[in-house]
Design a protein around this motif. Structure first.
Motif, PDB file in Angstrom:
ATOM      1  N   THR A 253      46.527  -9.494  23.866  1.00  0.00           N
ATOM      2  CA  THR A 253      46.015 -10.525  24.777  1.00  0.00           C
ATOM      3  C   THR A 253      44.502 -10.640  24.665  1.00  0.00           C
ATOM      4  N   TYR A 254      43.836  -9.503  24.754  1.00  0.00           N
ATOM      5  CA  TYR A 254      42.372  -9.506  24.739  1.00  0.00           C
ATOM      6  C   TYR A 254      41.836  -9.882  23.360  1.00  0.00           C
ATOM      7  N   GLY A 255      42.488  -9.376  22.325  1.00  0.00           N
ATOM      8  CA  GLY A 255      41.961  -9.568  20.979  1.00  0.00           C
ATOM      9  C   GLY A 255      42.407 -10.840  20.284  1.00  0.00           C
ATOM     10  N   PHE A 256      43.306 -11.614  20.887  1.00  0.00           N
ATOM     11  CA  PHE A 256      43.887 -12.776  20.210  1.00  0.00           C
ATOM     12  C   PHE A 256      42.817 -13.785  19.797  1.00  0.00           C
ATOM     13  N   ASP A 257      41.887 -14.063  20.702  1.00  0.00           N
ATOM     14  CA  ASP A 257      40.845 -15.050  20.396  1.00  0.00           C
ATOM     15  C   ASP A 257      39.841 -14.533  19.373  1.00  0.00           C
ATOM     16  N   ALA A 258      39.829 -13.200  19.160  1.00  0.00           N
ATOM     17  CA  ALA A 258      38.857 -12.616  18.233  1.00  0.00           C
ATOM     18  C   ALA A 258      39.496 -12.186  16.919  1.00  0.00           C
ATOM     19  N   LEU A 259      40.726 -12.667  16.664  1.00  0.00           N
ATOM     20  CA  LEU A 259      41.446 -12.203  15.476  1.00  0.00           C
ATOM     21  C   LEU A 259      40.740 -12.568  14.175  1.00  0.00           C
ATOM     22  N   GLU A 260      40.004 -13.667  14.180  1.00  0.00           N
ATOM     23  CA  GLU A 260      39.336 -14.093  12.960  1.00  0.00           C
ATOM     24  C   GLU A 260      37.907 -13.562  12.880  1.00  0.00           C
ATOM     25  N   GLU A 261      37.476 -12.793  13.875  1.00  0.00           N
ATOM     26  CA  GLU A 261      36.129 -12.237  13.877  1.00  0.00           C
ATOM     27  C   GLU A 261      36.123 -10.867  13.199  1.00  0.00           C
ATOM     28  N   GLY A 262      35.023 -10.141  13.325  1.00  0.00           N
ATOM     29  CA  GLY A 262      34.910  -8.832  12.703  1.00  0.00           C
ATOM     30  C   GLY A 262      35.769  -7.795  13.409  1.00  0.00           C
ATOM     31  N   THR A 263      35.718  -6.568  12.910  1.00  0.00           N
ATOM     32  CA  THR A 263      36.512  -5.471  13.467  1.00  0.00           C
ATOM     33  C   THR A 263      36.025  -5.094  14.857  1.00  0.00           C
ATOM     34  N   ARG A 264      36.990  -4.921  15.790  1.00  0.00           N
ATOM     35  CA  ARG A 264      36.658  -4.474  17.145  1.00  0.00           C
ATOM     36  C   ARG A 264      37.637  -3.377  17.541  1.00  0.00           C
ATOM     37  N   ASN A 265      37.103  -2.286  18.062  1.00  0.00           N
ATOM     38  CA  ASN A 265      37.933  -1.200  18.581  1.00  0.00           C
ATOM     39  C   ASN A 265      38.056  -1.367  20.086  1.00  0.00           C
ATOM     40  N   ILE A 266      39.280  -1.478  20.555  1.00  0.00           N
ATOM     41  CA  ILE A 266      39.538  -1.772  21.959  1.00  0.00           C
ATOM     42  C   ILE A 266      40.274  -0.604  22.604  1.00  0.00           C
ATOM     43  N   LEU A 267      39.765  -0.130  23.733  1.00  0.00           N
ATOM     44  CA  LEU A 267      40.487   0.870  24.529  1.00  0.00           C
ATOM     45  C   LEU A 267      41.143   0.142  25.697  1.00  0.00           C
ATOM     46  N   VAL A 268      42.455   0.264  25.786  1.00  0.00           N
ATOM     47  CA  VAL A 268      43.203  -0.368  26.876  1.00  0.00           C
ATOM     48  C   VAL A 268      43.568   0.689  27.906  1.00  0.00           C
TER      49      VAL A 268
ATOM     50  N   VAL B 155      46.502  -6.375  14.225  1.00  0.00           N
ATOM     51  CA  VAL B 155      46.313  -5.533  15.401  1.00  0.00           C
ATOM     52  C   VAL B 155      46.911  -4.172  15.066  1.00  0.00           C
ATOM     53  N   GLU B 156      46.062  -3.153  14.924  1.00  0.00           N
ATOM     54  CA  GLU B 156      46.524  -1.830  14.518  1.00  0.00           C
ATOM     55  C   GLU B 156      46.279  -0.816  15.632  1.00  0.00           C
ATOM     56  N   VAL B 157      47.350  -0.167  16.072  1.00  0.00           N
ATOM     57  CA  VAL B 157      47.237   0.856  17.107  1.00  0.00           C
ATOM     58  C   VAL B 157      46.780   2.159  16.460  1.00  0.00           C
ATOM     59  N   LYS B 158      45.700   2.716  16.963  1.00  0.00           N
ATOM     60  CA  LYS B 158      45.156   3.958  16.418  1.00  0.00           C
ATOM     61  C   LYS B 158      45.708   5.192  17.132  1.00  0.00           C
ATOM     62  N   ALA B 159      45.858   5.102  18.450  1.00  0.00           N
ATOM     63  CA  ALA B 159      46.352   6.249  19.219  1.00  0.00           C
ATOM     64  C   ALA B 159      46.864   5.772  20.572  1.00  0.00           C
ATOM     65  N   VAL B 160      47.844   6.488  21.085  1.00  0.00           N
ATOM     66  CA  VAL B 160      48.375   6.186  22.420  1.00  0.00           C
ATOM     67  C   VAL B 160      48.466   7.482  23.223  1.00  0.00           C
TER      68      VAL B 160
ATOM     69  N   GLU C  53      48.823  -9.845  34.446  1.00  0.00           N
ATOM     70  CA  GLU C  53      49.517 -10.746  33.530  1.00  0.00           C
ATOM     71  C   GLU C  53      49.283 -10.439  32.060  1.00  0.00           C
ATOM     72  N   ALA C  54      48.322  -9.548  31.763  1.00  0.00           N
ATOM     73  CA  ALA C  54      47.918  -9.316  30.376  1.00  0.00           C
ATOM     74  C   ALA C  54      49.069  -8.828  29.503  1.00  0.00           C
ATOM     75  N   VAL C  55      49.921  -7.958  30.047  1.00  0.00           N
ATOM     76  CA  VAL C  55      51.017  -7.385  29.251  1.00  0.00           C
ATOM     77  C   VAL C  55      52.056  -8.460  28.911  1.00  0.00           C
ATOM     78  N   ALA C  56      52.433  -9.275  29.895  1.00  0.00           N
ATOM     79  CA  ALA C  56      53.395 -10.352  29.642  1.00  0.00           C
ATOM     80  C   ALA C  56      52.817 -11.360  28.652  1.00  0.00           C
ATOM     81  N   TYR C  57      51.523 -11.618  28.754  1.00  0.00           N
ATOM     82  CA  TYR C  57      50.841 -12.552  27.848  1.00  0.00           C
ATOM     83  C   TYR C  57      50.966 -12.048  26.408  1.00  0.00           C
ATOM     84  N   GLY C  58      50.658 -10.763  26.208  1.00  0.00           N
ATOM     85  CA  GLY C  58      50.749 -10.192  24.868  1.00  0.00           C
ATOM     86  C   GLY C  58      52.171 -10.150  24.352  1.00  0.00           C
ATOM     87  N   ALA C  59      53.130  -9.851  25.242  1.00  0.00           N
ATOM     88  CA  ALA C  59      54.542  -9.832  24.840  1.00  0.00           C
ATOM     89  C   ALA C  59      54.992 -11.223  24.401  1.00  0.00           C
ATOM     90  N   ALA C  60      54.525 -12.248  25.115  1.00  0.00           N
ATOM     91  CA  ALA C  60      54.878 -13.627  24.764  1.00  0.00           C
ATOM     92  C   ALA C  60      54.266 -14.021  23.423  1.00  0.00           C
TER      93      ALA C  60
END
Length: 607
Positions: free
Chosen positions: A186-201, A221-226, A371-378
């Motif tokens: 959800t958060y990274g969708f608009d930035a998919l074409e930009e440079g690399t960003r590491n996101i902590l959720v 979108v690559e998960v590094k750790a959970v 709503e962020a989780v449902a947004y990403g699932a959709a």
């Protein structure tokens, strides 16, 4: 970027306390509101003597029907009855939990005069059906395909149980994805074409806590750790305040209110409200008239007290953040964005601790935490349904996978946080001389001994030529697919003999017969729900007609356009049917319609 498809696919955030549904529509994700206009729906199911209620309707009546209103089932799904966490929660819930087949926890309720046990999957499926109906009413078409989210730390059994719930609900579950991963999309969708960003959720919901570190880079979108805790969330904060208030009340009035379900339900609701208030106010009041044995309860609670009551839980959240960061092999300075998800992430102390740990870094609040989780699932559903074509998701294994070796030790083959899909191999040998077969027991977990981990499955490799112990060379392969489904094979390198198992954890899963039975029951429930909705509509139509005719009668009498005798006759008929309604709340649709027809003839002169 997008194309039209015939069948829509939805994304469902199946939450512990609230659920949410979204869909790709008009080149964007739309979060769909329920019939009450709310964009989240309580994950709650109630059973009454006459009907079953799901969502908002169940929540409205919980104070009067606490022992047959079921919630928090996400804390039961995929677990066993004797699990210490199940036994602990059982003491807090007003509804009854009993052991079922293979120690499966069952929720026992009374429905239509009969005691009936339900599996957590079945209750979850009822919530999923509700979310499916919300989407169908909005889209004006049937929906079959869905992506459903689960906590990142759900084990194999819990993921499969969630998928079973989707099947019972009549859904083709395209994929199960982790909640924080969905939020990162959800958060990274608009930035998919930009440079690399590491996101902590940082995902702190009503019943679970997840933390994930995700790298977003050019369409990937690559998960590094959970990491996280499946048993830590807003409900636990409520429990701390609830226990504090119970102690205050008992001490003040020298009583013991015990485990009275209705009393505790009223008090819990006020504690939850207080928790929410303290996110914006430094002080709030809990005030309940005649809480127990005629005694009122009134107390002020300050934010500082709330933080004191939950200090160890907040600290636990931060320890899990530190562990996840360590697992990702990134430093805190390499994290570009910190995204808050889940209603409990609004708690000021949580935000303060998180900001302090990242040395004052601003937290991202641009996404709606509910709503962020449902947004990403959709979004993921749209990708799998080929409505969006430029998003690739790479997830990881949340728990280590391995086999039991000598002395009950677990030998890890696939370490946790390994990117999936993956194929890992490890070589083993025999323990005894002339051993011609080996038992292979597969586990998941982080403890050194298998006794403390979760058994996933077992199989035997036969046909090993007799030899001294340590001589045979046995290759074990672990294949984890994109959905996290595990297949394990073992091969004697010398002879080429091979055996394999796709892990299904059948002991704890519902059987095909049970799932088929629940699918059939779900269809019956839906038919009953539709009939009940028609009955409510017929009754409501009659009530509205009576109200409307009374207003028209008053107007006609004030204008003098109706004879007194006729007016009295109509008034008497309206009052008689109104009294009949009070005494016949559960009459049939035909009876309601017949009464409406009678009144229509009687009131013809007013229309």
């Amino acid at each position: 970027m997008a194309r039209k498809v015939k069948d829509k696919a939805i994304g469902i955030d199946l939450g512990t306390t609230y659920s949410c549904v979204g869909v790709w529509q008009h080149d964007r994700i739309e979060i769909i509101a329920n019939d009450q206009g709310n964009r989240t729906t309580p994950s709650m199911v109630a059973f009454t003597p006459d009907e079953r209620l799901v969502g908002e309707a169940a929540n409205f009546q919980i104070s009067t029907n606490p022992t047959h209103t079921v919630y928090d089932v996400k804390r039961l799904i995929g677990r066993r009855y004797n699990d210490p966490l199940v036994q602990s929660d059982k003491q807090l819930w007003p509804f009854t939990i009993i052991p079922g087949k293979n120690e499966k926890p069952m929720i026992e309720v009374t429905y239509k005069g009969e005691k009936k046990p339900f599996a957590a999957e079945e209750i979850s499926s009822m919530v999923l059906v509700k979310m499916k109906m919300i989407a169908e009413q909005y889209l004006q078409c049937g929906v079959k395909k869905a992506v459903i989210t689960v906590p990142a730390y759900f084990n194999d059994s819990q993921k499969r149980a969630t998928k079973d719930a989707g099947k019972i609900a009549g859904l083709d579950v395209m994929r199960i994805i982790n909640e924080p991963t969905a939020a990162a999309i959800t958060y990274g969708f608009d930035a998919l074409e930009e440079g690399t960003r590491n996101i902590l959720v940082f995902d702190l919901g009503g019943g679970t806590f997840d933390v994930s570190i995700v790298t977003v880079e050019r369409g990937k979108v690559e998960v590094k750790a959970v990491g996280g805790d499946m048993h830590l969330g807003g409900g636990d904060f409520d429990n701390r305040v609830l226990n504090y208030c119970v102690q205050l009340f008992n001490k003040k009035y020298k009583v013991d209110m015990g485990r009275n379900p209705k009393v505790l339900r009223r008090l819990r609701s006020e504690c939850e409200r207080a928790k929410r208030s303290l996110s914006s106010a430094v002080e709030t009041v809990i005030d309940i008239d005649s809480l127990y044995e005629g005694q009122d309860f009134h107390t002020k609670i300050r934010r500082a007290k709330f933080e004191e009551l939950n200090a160890d839980l907040f600290d636990k959240c931060m320890q899990l953040v530190k562990q996840c960061l360590q697992d990702s092999k990134l430093s805190k300075h390499q994290i570009n964005d910190i995204v808050l998800v889940g209603g409990s992430s609004r708690i000021p102390k949580v935000q303060e601790l998180l900001s302090q740990f990242f040395e004052g870094k601003e937290l991202c609040k641009s996404v709606n935490p509910d709503e962020a989780v449902a947004y990403g699932a959709a979004l993921q559903a749209a990708v799998l349904n080929k409505e969006i074509i430029h998003l690739v998701l790479m997830d990881v294994t949340p728990l280590s996978l391995g086999v039991a070796v000598s002395n009950g030790v677990m030998s890890v083959v696939v370490p946790r946080n390994t990117p999936i899909p993956t194929l890992k191999e490890k070589y083993f040998t025999t323990k005894y001389d002339n051993q011609t077969s080996v038992n292979i027991s597969i586990y998941e977990g982080e403890r050194a001994l298998v006794a403390h981990n979760n058994l996933l499955g077992e199989f035997v490799l036969h046909g090993i030529p007799p030899a001294r112990c340590g001589v045979p060379n046995i290759r074990e392969c672990f294949l984890v697919d994109v959905e996290g489904i595990l297949t394990v094979s073992a091969q004697d390198v010398g002879t080429g003999r091979i055996n394999r198992i796709t892990v299904t954890n059948e002991r704890e899963r519902l059987s095909k017969v049970e799932i088929d039975r629940m699918v059939a029951d779900a269809k019956i429930f839906r038919k009953e729900d539709e009939e009940m909705a028609k009955k409510h509509l017929a009754k409501n139509t009659l009530e509205c007609y009576i109200c409307n005719m009374k207003s028209r009668l008053m107007e006609a009498k004030s204008r003098g356009t109706i004879q007194t005798r006729v007016a009295d006759d109509i008034s008497g008929a309206l009052n008689m049917v109104e009294e009949w309604l009070d005494e016949n709340d559960n009459a049939t649709i035909e009876k309601f319609e017949a009464k409406l027809n009678e009144l229509s003839l009687k009131c013809k002169c007013l229309t």
